[in-house]
Design a protein around this motif. Structure first.
Motif, PDB file in Angstrom:
ATOM      1  N   GLN A  88     -83.367 -19.636  18.771  1.00  0.00           N
ATOM      2  CA  GLN A  88     -83.568 -19.944  20.189  1.00  0.00           C
ATOM      3  C   GLN A  88     -82.589 -19.218  21.100  1.00  0.00           C
ATOM      4  N   ASP A  89     -81.332 -19.197  20.743  1.00  0.00           N
ATOM      5  CA  ASP A  89     -80.309 -18.574  21.590  1.00  0.00           C
ATOM      6  C   ASP A  89     -79.393 -17.724  20.724  1.00  0.00           C
ATOM      7  N   LEU A  90     -79.099 -16.526  21.207  1.00  0.00           N
ATOM      8  CA  LEU A  90     -78.155 -15.637  20.543  1.00  0.00           C
ATOM      9  C   LEU A  90     -77.275 -15.039  21.626  1.00  0.00           C
ATOM     10  N   TYR A  91     -75.961 -15.145  21.436  1.00  0.00           N
ATOM     11  CA  TYR A  91     -75.052 -14.652  22.473  1.00  0.00           C
ATOM     12  C   TYR A  91     -73.774 -14.137  21.844  1.00  0.00           C
ATOM     13  N   ALA A  92     -73.332 -13.000  22.333  1.00  0.00           N
ATOM     14  CA  ALA A  92     -72.020 -12.456  21.968  1.00  0.00           C
ATOM     15  C   ALA A  92     -71.230 -12.252  23.245  1.00  0.00           C
ATOM     16  N   ASP A  93     -69.967 -12.592  23.204  1.00  0.00           N
ATOM     17  CA  ASP A  93     -69.074 -12.361  24.334  1.00  0.00           C
ATOM     18  C   ASP A  93     -69.215 -10.901  24.771  1.00  0.00           C
ATOM     19  N   PRO A  94     -69.281 -10.638  26.071  1.00  0.00           N
ATOM     20  CA  PRO A  94     -69.457  -9.250  26.533  1.00  0.00           C
ATOM     21  C   PRO A  94     -68.454  -8.264  25.941  1.00  0.00           C
ATOM     22  N   ASP A  95     -67.226  -8.695  25.692  1.00  0.00           N
ATOM     23  CA  ASP A  95     -66.225  -7.802  25.098  1.00  0.00           C
ATOM     24  C   ASP A  95     -66.535  -7.447  23.644  1.00  0.00           C
ATOM     25  N   MET A  96     -67.432  -8.203  23.014  1.00  0.00           N
ATOM     26  CA  MET A  96     -67.755  -7.986  21.601  1.00  0.00           C
ATOM     27  C   MET A  96     -69.120  -7.333  21.403  1.00  0.00           C
ATOM     28  N   ARG A  97     -69.812  -7.055  22.476  1.00  0.00           N
ATOM     29  CA  ARG A  97     -71.149  -6.470  22.346  1.00  0.00           C
ATOM     30  C   ARG A  97     -71.068  -5.061  21.799  1.00  0.00           C
ATOM     31  N   GLY A  98     -72.030  -4.732  20.944  1.00  0.00           N
ATOM     32  CA  GLY A  98     -72.064  -3.414  20.328  1.00  0.00           C
ATOM     33  C   GLY A  98     -71.110  -3.278  19.161  1.00  0.00           C
ATOM     34  N   LYS A  99     -70.535  -4.394  18.737  1.00  0.00           N
ATOM     35  CA  LYS A  99     -69.530  -4.358  17.665  1.00  0.00           C
ATOM     36  C   LYS A  99     -69.974  -5.115  16.415  1.00  0.00           C
ATOM     37  N   GLY A 100     -71.258  -5.411  16.332  1.00  0.00           N
ATOM     38  CA  GLY A 100     -71.795  -6.018  15.117  1.00  0.00           C
ATOM     39  C   GLY A 100     -71.924  -7.522  15.120  1.00  0.00           C
ATOM     40  N   VAL A 101     -71.468  -8.203  16.176  1.00  0.00           N
ATOM     41  CA  VAL A 101     -71.510  -9.668  16.195  1.00  0.00           C
ATOM     42  C   VAL A 101     -72.946 -10.178  16.199  1.00  0.00           C
ATOM     43  N   GLY A 102     -73.785  -9.616  17.053  1.00  0.00           N
ATOM     44  CA  GLY A 102     -75.187 -10.046  17.115  1.00  0.00           C
ATOM     45  C   GLY A 102     -75.898  -9.846  15.788  1.00  0.00           C
ATOM     46  N   ARG A 103     -75.690  -8.698  15.183  1.00  0.00           N
ATOM     47  CA  ARG A 103     -76.306  -8.410  13.884  1.00  0.00           C
ATOM     48  C   ARG A 103     -75.835  -9.419  12.839  1.00  0.00           C
ATOM     49  N   GLN A 104     -74.540  -9.687  12.793  1.00  0.00           N
ATOM     50  CA  GLN A 104     -74.016 -10.636  11.809  1.00  0.00           C
ATOM     51  C   GLN A 104     -74.600 -12.029  12.030  1.00  0.00           C
ATOM     52  N   LEU A 105     -74.745 -12.433  13.286  1.00  0.00           N
ATOM     53  CA  LEU A 105     -75.328 -13.750  13.567  1.00  0.00           C
ATOM     54  C   LEU A 105     -76.787 -13.806  13.132  1.00  0.00           C
ATOM     55  N   ILE A 106     -77.561 -12.783  13.452  1.00  0.00           N
ATOM     56  CA  ILE A 106     -78.971 -12.779  13.051  1.00  0.00           C
ATOM     57  C   ILE A 106     -79.088 -12.767  11.534  1.00  0.00           C
ATOM     58  N   GLU A 107     -78.290 -11.965  10.863  1.00  0.00           N
ATOM     59  CA  GLU A 107     -78.344 -11.931   9.402  1.00  0.00           C
ATOM     60  C   GLU A 107     -77.943 -13.279   8.807  1.00  0.00           C
ATOM     61  N   ALA A 108     -77.021 -13.985   9.448  1.00  0.00           N
ATOM     62  CA  ALA A 108     -76.636 -15.320   8.978  1.00  0.00           C
ATOM     63  C   ALA A 108     -77.773 -16.318   9.190  1.00  0.00           C
ATOM     64  N   VAL A 109     -78.511 -16.183  10.282  1.00  0.00           N
ATOM     65  CA  VAL A 109     -79.694 -17.032  10.495  1.00  0.00           C
ATOM     66  C   VAL A 109     -80.747 -16.701   9.446  1.00  0.00           C
ATOM     67  N   TYR A 110     -80.965 -15.423   9.155  1.00  0.00           N
ATOM     68  CA  TYR A 110     -81.885 -15.032   8.083  1.00  0.00           C
ATOM     69  C   TYR A 110     -81.479 -15.724   6.776  1.00  0.00           C
ATOM     70  N   ALA A 111     -80.198 -15.700   6.463  1.00  0.00           N
ATOM     71  CA  ALA A 111     -79.711 -16.315   5.222  1.00  0.00           C
ATOM     72  C   ALA A 111     -79.925 -17.832   5.235  1.00  0.00           C
ATOM     73  N   ALA A 112     -79.680 -18.475   6.369  1.00  0.00           N
ATOM     74  CA  ALA A 112     -79.899 -19.919   6.486  1.00  0.00           C
ATOM     75  C   ALA A 112     -81.384 -20.242   6.308  1.00  0.00           C
ATOM     76  N   ALA A 113     -82.243 -19.412   6.882  1.00  0.00           N
ATOM     77  CA  ALA A 113     -83.682 -19.620   6.736  1.00  0.00           C
ATOM     78  C   ALA A 113     -84.101 -19.463   5.281  1.00  0.00           C
TER      79      ALA A 113
END
Length: 152
Positions: A88-113
Motif C-alpha cells: 500500500q505505501d512505500l517511502y524512502a527519506d529523500p536523502d536516501m532515494r536512489g540508494k537502494g532503500v526502495g528496492r530493499q523494502l520491495i524485496e523484503a515485501v516479496y519475501a514476506a509474501a
C-alpha cells in the motif's frame, strides 16, 4: 552511493512510533495528502497487531536510523486460492532515494509474501511518479489497469 551494507530491513517496533510517523507524514505529503491524528493512532495500532489479516510494516534503517517504510497487507482474491499481497505505501527519506532503500523494502515485501504463501504482490503509483517508476519497471511488471474510485 550509500553503503547498503549499513541498511537493514526489519519489522516495525512500538518504539519506532515517532520515526514511523515522520516517514509516513513524508509519504502523505509527497502525495499532497494528510490524515487525522485518529488515523495515525489507529494505523500504528494495526501495524503492530498480530492478526495476519491486519496491516504489516517493514522499516528500513541505515546505521540504525529509520529511513524508509513499507506498509502492506494480505487479502483474499476471487481468482486465486492463495491470498495476494498489496503493497500500500512505500517511502524512502529523500536523502536516501536512489540508494537502494526502495528496492530493499520491495524485496523484503516479496519475501514476506513468499513466506505467507501469497505469490502475487501488487501496488499502485501515480503515472507521473517517474523516479519511483524507474525502480518499479526494473523489479515489477506494469499492467494496463486503470483505477476508479467511488465519487465523494
Amino acid at each position: 552511493m550509500t553503503d547498503t551494507t549499513q541498511t537493514r530491513i526489519r519489522p516495525l517496533r512500538a518504539e519506532d512510533k515517532p520515526y514511523w510517523r515522520k516517514l509516513w507524514t513524508g509519504y502523505l505529503t509527497f502525495y499532497d495528502s494528510s490524515v487525522s491524528d485518529a488515523v495515525y493512532e489507529r494505523t500504528f495500532t494495526r501495524l503492530l497487531g498480530d492478526d495476519d489479516q491486519d496491516f504489516h510494516c517493514l522499516i528500513a534503517t541505515h546505521r540504525e536510523k529509520p529511513v524508509g517504510l513499507a506498509h502492506f497487507l494480505f487479502h483474499r482474491h476471487c481468482w486465486r486460492v492463495e491470498n495476494v499481497c498489496y503493497l500500500q505505501d512505500l517511502y524512502a527519506d529523500p536523502d536516501m532515494r536512489g540508494k537502494g532503500v526502495g528496492r530493499q523494502l520491495i524485496e523484503a515485501v516479496y519475501a514476506a509474501a513468499d513466506a505467507a504463501g501469497a505469490p502475487s504482490v501488487y501496488w499502485l503509483t501515480q503515472d507521473d511518479n517517474t523516479t519511483a517508476r524507474t525502480l518499479y519497471d526494473r523489479i515489477g511488471q506494469a499492467t494496463n489497469f486503470i483505477k476508479y474510485l467511488r465519487p465523494a
